[in-house]
Motif scaffolding. Structure first.
Motif: not given
Length: 135
Positions: A85-103
């Motif tokens: 097997q091959v194991k891949i991790r998709l990491v979604d980095e979310i800034p903290e504090p988030s502030g104003i972000c688009t949707m």
């Protein structure tokens, strides 16, 4: 005498200590090719719930579809590769504090380099969210 001791400390040295080698630089990121230059991985080789996955460059690169949005940024990590097997991790980095972000939502292709072509190995894709300090 103290002057020479202090001055010697400022001299560059090629010695890395204990006879070891300096750490290898991290591999350069692999860029996904256009979809028409990729080969889809058959569904039976994918973990349940995995996003779309392709290979490129003769199967030595695996490309998975990430998911990010607003202020977050996703990247792929090769976690493990062996004969089965091959194991891949998709990491979604979310800034903290988030502030104003688009949707908006984005689905970028993310590539990882394998040591050997994928061939018949299973592809396991896990997705995680990680909070990171806002820059």
């Amino acid at each position: 005498m103290l002057f020479f001791a202090v001055a010697a400390c400022g001299q560059p040295s090629d010695d890395v200590g204990f006879g070891g080698q300096p750490p290898a630089p991290p591999p350069a990121p692999v860029q996904p090719k256009p979809v028409d230059q990729r080969t889809p991985v058959p569904p039976q080789q994918l973990s349940q719930g995995a996003p779309k996955v392709w290979t490129q460059d003769g199967g030595s690169v695996v490309v998975a579809t990430g998911s990010e949005g607003g202020c977050s940024k996703v990247h792929a990590e090769l976690v493990e590769q062996n004969a089965q097997q091959v194991k891949i991790r998709l990491v979604d980095e979310i800034p903290e504090p988030s502030g104003i972000c688009t949707m908006d939502l984005r689905y970028p292709p993310l590539a990882v380099q394998l040591d050997a072509p994928l061939e018949q190995r299973q592809v396991i894709v896990e997705q995680i969210d990680v909070k990171v300090p806002k820059k």
